[in-house]
Design a protein around this motif. Structure first.
Motif, PDB file in Angstrom:
ATOM      1  N   LYS A  75       0.865  -1.178   0.000  1.00 30.69           N
ATOM      2  CA  LYS A  75       0.000   0.000   0.000  1.00 30.69           C
ATOM      3  C   LYS A  75       0.901   1.226   0.000  1.00 30.69           C
ATOM      4  O   LYS A  75       1.657   1.440   0.932  1.00 30.69           O
ATOM      5  CB  LYS A  75      -0.922  -0.009   1.216  1.00 30.69           C
ATOM      6  CG  LYS A  75      -1.920  -1.161   1.180  1.00 30.69           C
ATOM      7  CD  LYS A  75      -2.792  -1.193   2.419  1.00 30.69           C
ATOM      8  CE  LYS A  75      -3.756  -2.364   2.353  1.00 30.69           C
ATOM      9  NZ  LYS A  75      -4.553  -2.491   3.579  1.00 30.69           N
TER      10      LYS A  75
ATOM     11  N   PRO B 164       4.925   4.834   2.200  1.00 32.54           N
ATOM     12  CA  PRO B 164       3.999   3.739   2.492  1.00 32.54           C
ATOM     13  C   PRO B 164       2.704   4.268   3.108  1.00 32.54           C
ATOM     14  O   PRO B 164       2.729   5.240   3.865  1.00 32.54           O
ATOM     15  CB  PRO B 164       4.765   2.876   3.490  1.00 32.54           C
ATOM     16  CG  PRO B 164       6.197   3.274   3.351  1.00 32.54           C
ATOM     17  CD  PRO B 164       6.178   4.716   2.938  1.00 32.54           C
ATOM     18  N   LYS B 165       1.601   3.621   2.776  1.00 27.83           N
ATOM     19  CA  LYS B 165       0.299   4.070   3.265  1.00 27.83           C
ATOM     20  C   LYS B 165      -0.257   3.159   4.361  1.00 27.83           C
ATOM     21  O   LYS B 165      -1.436   3.236   4.676  1.00 27.83           O
ATOM     22  CB  LYS B 165      -0.672   4.187   2.107  1.00 27.83           C
ATOM     23  CG  LYS B 165      -0.235   5.208   1.075  1.00 27.83           C
ATOM     24  CD  LYS B 165      -1.414   5.846   0.406  1.00 27.83           C
ATOM     25  CE  LYS B 165      -1.102   6.744  -0.731  1.00 27.83           C
ATOM     26  NZ  LYS B 165      -0.222   7.782  -0.633  1.00 27.83           N
ATOM     27  N   CYS B 166       0.571   2.294   4.916  1.00 29.12           N
ATOM     28  CA  CYS B 166       0.165   1.521   6.098  1.00 29.12           C
ATOM     29  C   CYS B 166       1.419   1.081   6.839  1.00 29.12           C
ATOM     30  O   CYS B 166       2.513   1.023   6.252  1.00 29.12           O
ATOM     31  CB  CYS B 166      -0.719   0.327   5.731  1.00 29.12           C
ATOM     32  SG  CYS B 166       0.139  -1.153   5.190  1.00 29.12           S
ATOM     33  N   GLY B 167       1.273   0.790   8.093  1.00 34.59           N
ATOM     34  CA  GLY B 167       2.406   0.415   8.924  1.00 34.59           C
ATOM     35  C   GLY B 167       3.079  -0.871   8.482  1.00 34.59           C
ATOM     36  O   GLY B 167       4.300  -1.001   8.554  1.00 34.59           O
ATOM     37  N   PHE B 168       2.295  -1.851   8.008  1.00 35.74           N
ATOM     38  CA  PHE B 168       2.866  -3.116   7.561  1.00 35.74           C
ATOM     39  C   PHE B 168       3.760  -2.896   6.346  1.00 35.74           C
ATOM     40  O   PHE B 168       4.858  -3.445   6.258  1.00 35.74           O
ATOM     41  CB  PHE B 168       1.772  -4.136   7.230  1.00 35.74           C
ATOM     42  CG  PHE B 168       0.901  -4.482   8.415  1.00 35.74           C
ATOM     43  CD1 PHE B 168       1.444  -5.070   9.555  1.00 35.74           C
ATOM     44  CD2 PHE B 168      -0.454  -4.217   8.382  1.00 35.74           C
ATOM     45  CE1 PHE B 168       0.647  -5.390  10.637  1.00 35.74           C
ATOM     46  CE2 PHE B 168      -1.269  -4.535   9.462  1.00 35.74           C
ATOM     47  CZ  PHE B 168      -0.718  -5.120  10.597  1.00 35.74           C
ATOM     48  N   SER B 169       3.280  -2.087   5.400  1.00 34.56           N
ATOM     49  CA  SER B 169       4.084  -1.788   4.216  1.00 34.56           C
ATOM     50  C   SER B 169       5.349  -1.036   4.609  1.00 34.56           C
ATOM     51  O   SER B 169       6.443  -1.315   4.095  1.00 34.56           O
ATOM     52  CB  SER B 169       3.269  -0.975   3.200  1.00 34.56           C
ATOM     53  OG  SER B 169       2.239  -1.771   2.642  1.00 34.56           O
ATOM     54  N   ASN B 170       5.223  -0.093   5.514  1.00 33.85           N
ATOM     55  CA  ASN B 170       6.379   0.662   5.995  1.00 33.85           C
ATOM     56  C   ASN B 170       7.415  -0.270   6.620  1.00 33.85           C
ATOM     57  O   ASN B 170       8.622  -0.158   6.361  1.00 33.85           O
ATOM     58  CB  ASN B 170       5.925   1.722   6.995  1.00 33.85           C
ATOM     59  CG  ASN B 170       7.052   2.636   7.423  1.00 33.85           C
ATOM     60  OD1 ASN B 170       7.781   3.168   6.589  1.00 33.85           O
ATOM     61  ND2 ASN B 170       7.206   2.804   8.718  1.00 33.85           N
ATOM     62  N   THR B 171       6.950  -1.206   7.439  1.00 33.92           N
ATOM     63  CA  THR B 171       7.856  -2.125   8.126  1.00 33.92           C
ATOM     64  C   THR B 171       8.591  -3.032   7.148  1.00 33.92           C
ATOM     65  O   THR B 171       9.808  -3.219   7.251  1.00 33.92           O
ATOM     66  CB  THR B 171       7.082  -2.971   9.164  1.00 33.92           C
ATOM     67  OG1 THR B 171       6.475  -2.087  10.105  1.00 33.92           O
ATOM     68  CG2 THR B 171       8.002  -3.939   9.886  1.00 33.92           C
TER      69      THR B 171
ATOM     70  N   LYS C  32       9.579 -11.094   8.543  1.00 39.22           N
ATOM     71  CA  LYS C  32      10.192 -10.841   9.857  1.00 39.22           C
ATOM     72  C   LYS C  32      10.896 -12.087  10.380  1.00 39.22           C
ATOM     73  O   LYS C  32      12.017 -12.020  10.875  1.00 39.22           O
ATOM     74  CB  LYS C  32       9.134 -10.410  10.872  1.00 39.22           C
ATOM     75  CG  LYS C  32       8.728  -8.980  10.807  1.00 39.22           C
ATOM     76  CD  LYS C  32       7.710  -8.718  11.927  1.00 39.22           C
ATOM     77  CE  LYS C  32       7.334  -7.275  12.036  1.00 39.22           C
ATOM     78  NZ  LYS C  32       6.341  -7.062  13.113  1.00 39.22           N
TER      79      LYS C  32
END
Length: 154
Positions: free
Chosen positions: A73, A79-86, A139
């Motif tokens: 995302k 990134p437009k969400c935390g999961f994508s950022n991570t 991860k």
């Protein structure tokens, strides 16, 4: 109902995933399950069927656009969400170069990829045209120092 891929089937029966097959190969029991190609009349590689689904063709083209492709995302710099950022951070920390596709820009790709990969969430990471997994798997692979190996980059 095996949750991970790849999966090995012999004579239509699930043998298991990578871990099971590795164990069987190491202890010699895998050979006992394999048909003998010199005596088996039905031991033939399956021919790939042409994919008549234009969406699947589009998805294959996107998945193989780069050696490593991230479906996320937003984009790596926004990134437009935390999961994508991570996941972007993990890939960058590992020094892995990747292409990306912003699934928010194409609803057909977003929904189609969920079905195509049999993976319901995003981000999704592919390497050499194969699904590696989502954030949790990435991860875990980073924690065990096996991400590059799993992706065929080691």
């Amino acid at each position: 109902n095996w949750p991970t891929f790849p999966q090995l089937y012999i004579s239509g029966k699930l043998v298991g995933g990578v871990d099971i097959v590795k164990e069987m190969a190491e202890d010699g029991s895998l050979q006992d399950h394999l048909p003998d190609p010199s005596t088996s009349l039905d031991f033939k590689p399956l021919a790939a069927k042409p994919d008549a689904n234009p969406l699947h063709e589009k998805l294959k083209a996107l998945i193989t656009k780069e050696q490593v492709m991230l479906f996320m995302k937003g984009d790596p710099d926004g990134p437009k969400c935390g999961f994508s950022n991570t996941i972007v951070g993990l890939l960058r920390d590992q020094g892995i170069k990747f292409g990306y596709f912003d699934i928010l820009t194409d609803e057909e790709v977003r929904q189609g990829l969920k079905e195509y990969s049999n993976w319901p969430t995003f981000p999704q990471l592919y390497s050499n045209g194969q699904l590696v997994g989502g954030l949790d798997i990435i991860k875990e692979l980073v924690e065990t120092d096996s991400l590059k190996e799993e992706m065929g980059l080691a």
